[in-house]
Motif scaffolding. Structure first.
Motif, PDB file in Angstrom:
ATOM      1  N   UNK A   1       0.731  -1.237   0.149  1.00 41.87           N
ATOM      2  CA  UNK A   1       0.044  -0.012  -0.043  1.00 41.87           C
ATOM      3  C   UNK A   1       0.892   1.262  -0.204  1.00 41.87           C
ATOM      4  N   UNK A   2       0.209   2.499  -0.545  1.00 38.18           N
ATOM      5  CA  UNK A   2       0.731   3.768  -0.238  1.00 38.18           C
ATOM      6  C   UNK A   2      -0.217   4.569   0.299  1.00 38.18           C
ATOM      7  N   UNK A   3       0.283   5.702   0.965  1.00 39.51           N
ATOM      8  CA  UNK A   3      -0.804   6.662   1.462  1.00 39.51           C
ATOM      9  C   UNK A   3      -0.041   7.800   1.773  1.00 39.51           C
ATOM     10  N   UNK A   4      -0.798   8.901   2.139  1.00 38.77           N
ATOM     11  CA  UNK A   4      -0.631  10.200   2.704  1.00 38.77           C
ATOM     12  C   UNK A   4      -1.173  10.035   4.121  1.00 38.77           C
ATOM     13  N   UNK A   5      -0.221  10.287   5.115  1.00 44.11           N
ATOM     14  CA  UNK A   5      -0.552  10.095   6.517  1.00 44.11           C
ATOM     15  C   UNK A   5      -0.950  11.157   7.090  1.00 44.11           C
ATOM     16  N   UNK A   6      -1.984  11.319   8.256  1.00 42.68           N
ATOM     17  CA  UNK A   6      -2.235  12.420   8.751  1.00 42.68           C
ATOM     18  C   UNK A   6      -1.059  13.336   9.416  1.00 42.68           C
ATOM     19  N   UNK A   7      -1.175  14.685   9.115  1.00 43.54           N
ATOM     20  CA  UNK A   7       0.277  15.436   9.243  1.00 43.54           C
ATOM     21  C   UNK A   7       0.457  15.621  10.734  1.00 43.54           C
ATOM     22  N   UNK A   8      -0.553  15.444  11.652  1.00 42.73           N
ATOM     23  CA  UNK A   8      -0.527  15.938  13.106  1.00 42.73           C
ATOM     24  C   UNK A   8      -0.123  14.470  13.835  1.00 42.73           C
ATOM     25  N   UNK A   9      -0.013  13.243  13.203  1.00 38.21           N
ATOM     26  CA  UNK A   9       0.183  12.063  13.772  1.00 38.21           C
ATOM     27  C   UNK A   9       1.665  11.442  13.444  1.00 38.21           C
ATOM     28  N   UNK A  10       2.311  10.609  14.382  1.00 39.26           N
ATOM     29  CA  UNK A  10       3.666  10.225  13.771  1.00 39.26           C
ATOM     30  C   UNK A  10       3.639   9.555  12.479  1.00 39.26           C
ATOM     31  N   UNK A  11       4.873  10.077  11.746  1.00 41.78           N
ATOM     32  CA  UNK A  11       5.032   9.673  10.572  1.00 41.78           C
ATOM     33  C   UNK A  11       5.847   8.347  10.377  1.00 41.78           C
ATOM     34  N   UNK A  12       6.100   8.112   8.816  1.00 44.59           N
ATOM     35  CA  UNK A  12       6.689   6.893   8.424  1.00 44.59           C
ATOM     36  C   UNK A  12       8.169   6.747   8.390  1.00 44.59           C
ATOM     37  N   UNK A  13       8.861   7.838   9.288  1.00 45.15           N
ATOM     38  CA  UNK A  13      10.348   7.706   9.265  1.00 45.15           C
ATOM     39  C   UNK A  13      10.716   6.530  10.360  1.00 45.15           C
ATOM     40  N   UNK A  14      10.203   5.469  10.195  1.00 45.17           N
ATOM     41  CA  UNK A  14      10.296   4.231  11.063  1.00 45.17           C
ATOM     42  C   UNK A  14      10.062   3.133  10.376  1.00 45.17           C
ATOM     43  N   UNK A  15      10.390   2.143  11.129  1.00 42.72           N
ATOM     44  CA  UNK A  15      10.243   0.668  10.541  1.00 42.72           C
ATOM     45  C   UNK A  15       8.901   0.110  10.606  1.00 42.72           C
ATOM     46  N   UNK A  16       7.775   0.835  11.208  1.00 41.45           N
ATOM     47  CA  UNK A  16       6.484   0.564  11.152  1.00 41.45           C
ATOM     48  C   UNK A  16       5.672   1.754  11.589  1.00 41.45           C
ATOM     49  N   UNK A  17       4.678   1.852  10.875  1.00 38.88           N
ATOM     50  CA  UNK A  17       3.590   3.110  11.152  1.00 38.88           C
ATOM     51  C   UNK A  17       2.380   2.651  11.231  1.00 38.88           C
ATOM     52  N   UNK A  18       1.555   3.458  12.179  1.00 39.19           N
ATOM     53  CA  UNK A  18       0.005   3.287  11.962  1.00 39.19           C
ATOM     54  C   UNK A  18      -0.491   4.293  11.106  1.00 39.19           C
ATOM     55  N   UNK A  19      -1.440   3.753  10.419  1.00 38.30           N
ATOM     56  CA  UNK A  19      -2.383   4.834   9.263  1.00 38.30           C
ATOM     57  C   UNK A  19      -3.807   4.347   9.450  1.00 38.30           C
TER      58      UNK A  19
ATOM     59  N   UNK B   1       9.148   0.112  -8.135  1.00 35.21           N
ATOM     60  CA  UNK B   1       9.539  -0.487  -6.820  1.00 35.21           C
ATOM     61  C   UNK B   1       8.555   0.036  -5.685  1.00 35.21           C
ATOM     62  N   UNK B   2       8.340  -0.765  -4.836  1.00 36.77           N
ATOM     63  CA  UNK B   2       7.498  -0.304  -3.643  1.00 36.77           C
ATOM     64  C   UNK B   2       8.020   0.965  -3.021  1.00 36.77           C
ATOM     65  N   UNK B   3       9.309   0.726  -2.425  1.00 37.99           N
ATOM     66  CA  UNK B   3      10.054   2.022  -2.206  1.00 37.99           C
ATOM     67  C   UNK B   3       9.905   3.197  -2.829  1.00 37.99           C
ATOM     68  N   UNK B   4      10.075   3.035  -4.158  1.00 36.87           N
ATOM     69  CA  UNK B   4      10.169   4.445  -5.074  1.00 36.87           C
ATOM     70  C   UNK B   4       8.592   4.999  -4.988  1.00 36.87           C
ATOM     71  N   UNK B   5       7.601   4.106  -4.787  1.00 35.88           N
ATOM     72  CA  UNK B   5       6.349   4.766  -4.694  1.00 35.88           C
ATOM     73  C   UNK B   5       5.884   5.699  -3.560  1.00 35.88           C
ATOM     74  N   UNK B   6       6.774   5.794  -2.531  1.00 35.19           N
ATOM     75  CA  UNK B   6       6.814   6.838  -1.561  1.00 35.19           C
ATOM     76  C   UNK B   6       6.963   8.022  -1.960  1.00 35.19           C
ATOM     77  N   UNK B   7       7.300   8.125  -3.231  1.00 33.09           N
ATOM     78  CA  UNK B   7       7.549   9.631  -3.749  1.00 33.09           C
ATOM     79  C   UNK B   7       6.397  10.141  -4.392  1.00 33.09           C
ATOM     80  N   UNK B   8       5.412   9.282  -4.310  1.00 30.86           N
ATOM     81  CA  UNK B   8       4.157  10.065  -5.055  1.00 30.86           C
ATOM     82  C   UNK B   8       3.076  10.563  -4.060  1.00 30.86           C
ATOM     83  N   UNK B   9       2.709  10.160  -3.124  1.00 30.31           N
ATOM     84  CA  UNK B   9       1.294  10.580  -2.413  1.00 30.31           C
ATOM     85  C   UNK B   9       1.319  12.050  -2.070  1.00 30.31           C
ATOM     86  N   UNK B  10       2.123  13.131  -1.445  1.00 32.88           N
ATOM     87  CA  UNK B  10       1.887  14.070  -1.279  1.00 32.88           C
ATOM     88  C   UNK B  10       2.081  15.065  -2.599  1.00 32.88           C
TER      89      UNK B  10
END
Length: 315
Positions: free
Chosen positions: A87-105, A118-127
């Motif tokens: 999956x990919x997504x744009x996380x809530x701005x006021x909650x903990x972000x994805x600069x971590x090994x795991x994140x809640x969304x 590649x899955x990692x490259x898809x992080x370039x998309x959402x925002x």
């Protein structure tokens, strides 16, 4: 797990690569094993404490608004997602972000990742891709045959904006420095103005229907862009600390854009990527532990294009 966090607001030196407890998903949440996040300029503004009004985060805070990864655990009541989904997504701005090994969304912000990159490259998309889409179509109402001026097209948002506007059948006039002009042409711009050597207001001799301003220009330069818009047109501005100017006499509207998470729109962008109609450009890939150094380079103006922050254990 490992994460990068800041415990107080300040310069990039406040960022720490440290051990953090593994988060547990609550009802409606998904835990994502992060393949990558990305760097957005707003990350630096949040870290510096300049966004405490609109984006009140709780310290210590983990940056990273973009996420690309694999569903690892589901909270109660989550439907439509399964463990193992990419999956990919744009996380809530006021909650903990994805600069971590795991994140809640929140489950509703996630959409299936593209399969053609590649899955990692898809992080370039959402925002940035959502910013471009919402600016052009939600606010600019761009349609085929219109003339669109994209000011500051050489950046990450600009790359998507040029592709999307051109793909919609608009005639795209773009400003970019000499360093990025070839990439902007390759993205689909019909005209490219080197703003470092040429006045934009002198170079644009035919009125445009829409101006999309992505550049941190001074207020006079932003106001001058309004003069290039035909009566009834619109200027959409993403530099929200400087209000968009308008011209009421000619019916030119000024709109300030603050991007919002929208999984349905993101899914439509993923479809374009997998059809080969939208390119995901990654300028650089850095490991999570080097995020503090990346923030420091960005603060010095030494980051160009979209940088993906790879979480090595999950990439």
């Amino acid at each position: 797990m490992k994460a990068v966090r800041f415990h107080e607001y300040g310069d990039p030196g406040v960022l720490r690569y440290e051990d953090v407890d593994l988060p547990v998903p609550a009802a409606g949440q998904v835990r994502v094993r992060v393949a990558a996040t990305s760097f957005n300029s707003v990350d630096g503004n949040i870290r510096g404490g300049f966004m405490q009004g609109p984006i009140p985060v709780r310290l210590p805070h983990t940056p990273g608004l973009d996420v690309a990864g694999t569903v690892d655990a589901l909270g109660e009541g989550v439907d439509g997602l399964a463990v193992g989904d990419q999956v990919i997504g744009f996380l809530p701005m006021d909650k903990p972000g994805a600069a971590a090994e795991y994140v809640l969304a929140p489950a509703e912000v996630l959409t299936p990742a593209p399969t053609s990159v590649p899955l990692a490259d898809a992080a370039a998309m959402p925002v940035v891709a959502l910013t471009a889409r919402q600016a052009l179509f939600d606010h600019g109402k761009v349609v085929a045959g219109q003339r669109v001026l994209i000011n500051g097209a050489g950046g990450a948002v600009g790359g998507y904006a040029v592709q999307l506007a051109s793909g919609a059948g608009a005639h795209v006039v773009a400003t970019a420095s000499g360093r990025s002009s070839e990439a902007v042409k390759a993205a689909g711009a019909h005209e490219v103005i080197d703003h470092t050597t040429t006045s934009v207001t002198d170079a644009v001799t035919e009125p445009v229907d829409v101006v999309l301003n992505l550049a941190p220009v001074d207020p006079d330069a932003l106001a001058a862009l309004v003069t290039l818009v035909r009566p009834g047109g619109v200027l959409v501005n993403t530099t929200v600390w400087m209000p968009a100017p308008s011209d009421e006499e000619r019916g030119v509207r000024g709109i300030d854009l603050f991007v919002r998470s929208d999984a349905e729109q993101l899914a439509s962008l993923v479809t374009l990527v997998d059809r080969g109609e939208l390119r995901v450009d990654v300028a650089e890939r850095v490991p999570l532990a080097e995020l503090p150094a990346l923030h420091a380079r960005a603060a010095e103006g030494a980051v160009y294009g979209k940088v993906v922050v790879v979480v090595s254990s999950a990439a």
